[in-house]
Design an enzyme around this catalytic site. Sequence first.
Site, PDB file in Angstrom:
ATOM      1  N   VAL A   1      14.478  54.020  10.471  1.00  0.00           N
ATOM      2  CA  VAL A   1      15.111  53.135   9.478  1.00  0.00           C
ATOM      3  C   VAL A   1      15.372  51.754  10.095  1.00  0.00           C
ATOM      4  O   VAL A   1      15.088  50.725   9.475  1.00  0.00           O
ATOM      5  CB  VAL A   1      16.418  53.762   8.939  1.00  0.00           C
ATOM      6  CG1 VAL A   1      17.046  52.855   7.896  1.00  0.00           C
ATOM      7  CG2 VAL A   1      16.145  55.136   8.348  1.00  0.00           C
TER       8      VAL A   1
ATOM      9  N   GLU B   1      25.694  52.452   1.318  1.00  0.00           N
ATOM     10  CA  GLU B   1      24.775  53.011   0.317  1.00  0.00           C
ATOM     11  C   GLU B   1      23.741  53.938   0.971  1.00  0.00           C
ATOM     12  O   GLU B   1      23.366  54.979   0.420  1.00  0.00           O
ATOM     13  CB  GLU B   1      24.058  51.868  -0.416  1.00  0.00           C
ATOM     14  CG  GLU B   1      23.160  52.332  -1.534  1.00  0.00           C
ATOM     15  CD  GLU B   1      23.928  53.047  -2.630  1.00  0.00           C
ATOM     16  OE1 GLU B   1      24.661  52.395  -3.364  1.00  0.00           O
ATOM     17  OE2 GLU B   1      23.793  54.283  -2.740  1.00  0.00           O
TER      18      GLU B   1
ATOM     19  N   LYS C   1      27.250  64.266   2.761  1.00  0.00           N
ATOM     20  CA  LYS C   1      26.970  63.385   1.621  1.00  0.00           C
ATOM     21  C   LYS C   1      27.898  63.704   0.437  1.00  0.00           C
ATOM     22  O   LYS C   1      28.432  62.800  -0.205  1.00  0.00           O
ATOM     23  CB  LYS C   1      25.506  63.526   1.205  1.00  0.00           C
ATOM     24  CG  LYS C   1      24.559  62.945   2.265  1.00  0.00           C
ATOM     25  CD  LYS C   1      23.120  63.334   2.008  1.00  0.00           C
ATOM     26  CE  LYS C   1      22.192  62.763   3.066  1.00  0.00           C
ATOM     27  NZ  LYS C   1      20.851  63.333   3.051  1.00  0.00           N
TER      28      LYS C   1
ATOM     29  N   GLY D   1      13.413  58.504   4.888  1.00  0.00           N
ATOM     30  CA  GLY D   1      12.235  57.695   5.211  1.00  0.00           C
ATOM     31  C   GLY D   1      12.638  56.268   5.527  1.00  0.00           C
ATOM     32  O   GLY D   1      13.681  55.782   5.068  1.00  0.00           O
TER      33      GLY D   1
ATOM     34  N   GLY E   1      19.466  58.110   0.625  1.00  0.00           N
ATOM     35  CA  GLY E   1      18.522  57.036   0.963  1.00  0.00           C
ATOM     36  C   GLY E   1      18.515  55.893  -0.029  1.00  0.00           C
ATOM     37  O   GLY E   1      19.512  55.182  -0.204  1.00  0.00           O
TER      38      GLY E   1
ATOM     39  N   GLY F   1       6.310  66.483   9.376  1.00  0.00           N
ATOM     40  CA  GLY F   1       7.272  65.482   9.852  1.00  0.00           C
ATOM     41  C   GLY F   1       8.510  65.351   8.969  1.00  0.00           C
ATOM     42  O   GLY F   1       9.304  64.440   9.161  1.00  0.00           O
TER      43      GLY F   1
ATOM     44  N   LYS G   1      26.241  59.102   7.530  1.00  0.00           N
ATOM     45  CA  LYS G   1      27.035  60.004   6.684  1.00  0.00           C
ATOM     46  C   LYS G   1      28.015  60.844   7.496  1.00  0.00           C
ATOM     47  O   LYS G   1      29.140  61.080   7.081  1.00  0.00           O
ATOM     48  CB  LYS G   1      26.122  60.911   5.854  1.00  0.00           C
ATOM     49  CG  LYS G   1      25.285  61.883   6.653  1.00  0.00           C
ATOM     50  CD  LYS G   1      23.876  62.017   6.141  1.00  0.00           C
ATOM     51  CE  LYS G   1      23.148  60.741   6.400  1.00  0.00           C
ATOM     52  NZ  LYS G   1      21.818  60.788   6.877  1.00  0.00           N
TER      53      LYS G   1
HETATM   54  N1  HSE Z   1      17.382  64.607   6.860  1.00  0.00           N
HETATM   55  C1  HSE Z   1      17.783  64.127   5.583  1.00  0.00           C
HETATM   56  C2  HSE Z   1      16.902  64.764   4.508  1.00  0.00           C
HETATM   57  C3  HSE Z   1      17.706  62.638   5.428  1.00  0.00           C
HETATM   58  O1  HSE Z   1      16.052  65.595   4.808  1.00  0.00           O
HETATM   59  O2  HSE Z   1      17.112  64.457   3.359  1.00  0.00           O
HETATM   60  C4  HSE Z   1      18.840  61.953   6.099  1.00  0.00           C
HETATM   61  O3  HSE Z   1      20.051  62.374   5.594  1.00  0.00           O
END
Ligand code: HSE
Length: 441
Positions: free
Chosen positions: A15, A128, A204, A306, A133, A186, A104
């Site tokens: 990121v 945010e 979250k 991502g 994401g 991945g 988070k």
């Molecule tokens: N690893 C998390 C997911 C993304 O798979 O959604 C980051 O919180």
Amino acid sequence: MEKSVKVALLGCGTVGSAVARLLSEQADILAARAGARLELVGILVNDLQKERHLPVDPALFTTDALELIKKADIVIELIGGIDPPHAYVRAALENGASVVTGNKALLATHGPELYELAAANDVDLYYEAAVAGAVPVVYGLRESLAGDRVQQVLGIMNGTTNFILDQMHTTGADFSQALARAQELGFAEADPSADIDGLDAGAKIAILASLAFHTRVRLDDVEITGIRDVTAEDIKAAEKAGYVIKLIAAARIRKDTQGQGGIEASVAPTLVPKENPLATVSDSFNAVMIEAESADRLMFYGRGAGGAPTASAVLSDLVAAAGKRVYGGQAPREIVYGSHPILAKGDFRSRYYIKLQVADRPGVLAEMASIFAQHNVSLSTVSQEGQPQSDKDNAAQVQKQPVEIIFITHMARRADIDAAVVELNKLAAGAPAKVLQVEDK
Ligand code: HSE
């Protein structure tokens, strides 16, 4: 002279790199929107030797976090984990910098302390990117719904587990095969436990619940069950009954019969009816549904992970934070006036799916029905899977063949379900009963 705002970037992983790239490539439009040029004054990295192929001056890379923080008006924290980001975010706020973070775990553990520190230092804390994401659900709750009363927030907030469960549904794979596929592509980390054990989604929903109900909800307040124990058989049985299994993070206000209530916050594999929009969220996508008194049902859908999608959320916060520096004003502060208690798991109310195998003998169903009745649990549907009996089977043979019984209950207290399941397990002719929550349409 054109105004500028000094920006420090802490972390240069997937990121962070996307943020650095977009800050350079989109410099003009970001400046037009923020009212000032966003001047990158440094990027904190672990390894100065690593080749990064980013369109930034190599002299910006540093390993000295505290020196970098001192130079900034806005600090973007994208390191992840609690230490050292906790100390860096504190240092930034104390130093008079606003902070944009995607962390988070940090917010779900130390959020209140950091919101207070930001307010005390007259700076802003934006986050945010910490939830889902690119999906603007923090903004939705913090700003768009500021005039409404939210009743529940629920959804799919972890892409890795959604990908795994989706693979299990579409290919019939078992959990370990689907996890291996996610790792190959991945999606899943080498150590995927934060995702598959539900902690990522738990952090979250703690953040969203705090915003929705103006009550502090921490990670420790969330009842969390991950997806390790979801089997290919569970998926098949759910499909047959018209459901899809999703890892649902939910926070809702529940009232008991006396009108007293509290906040239920959970992450759990859940049967979602195929008609519910959350059932159609496939692959590694995220979706969050909010139900509010006046707005009714809202749905936010998009990429929850991502580099570029998460960077989109970071840059939106950055433009907002920079705009406040230039034009004045403050981001919404933490508003905590809710006095809702956090409910213990036993007080949760839901419909439940209970599956177990029992010996196929006369009266067994009646015994189970009586156990539910004794524990105040009303049944909605009952179904039975077993070998058809032939006329030649004798009674003894028949009783040796277990049958699988699936109950779906009406709304029930979790403590009542658990007590009933202790009794039901005494009749089990195989593994103990499997219990899953059931969502409405
Ligand atoms: N690893 C998390 C997911 C993304 O798979 O959604 C980051 O919180």
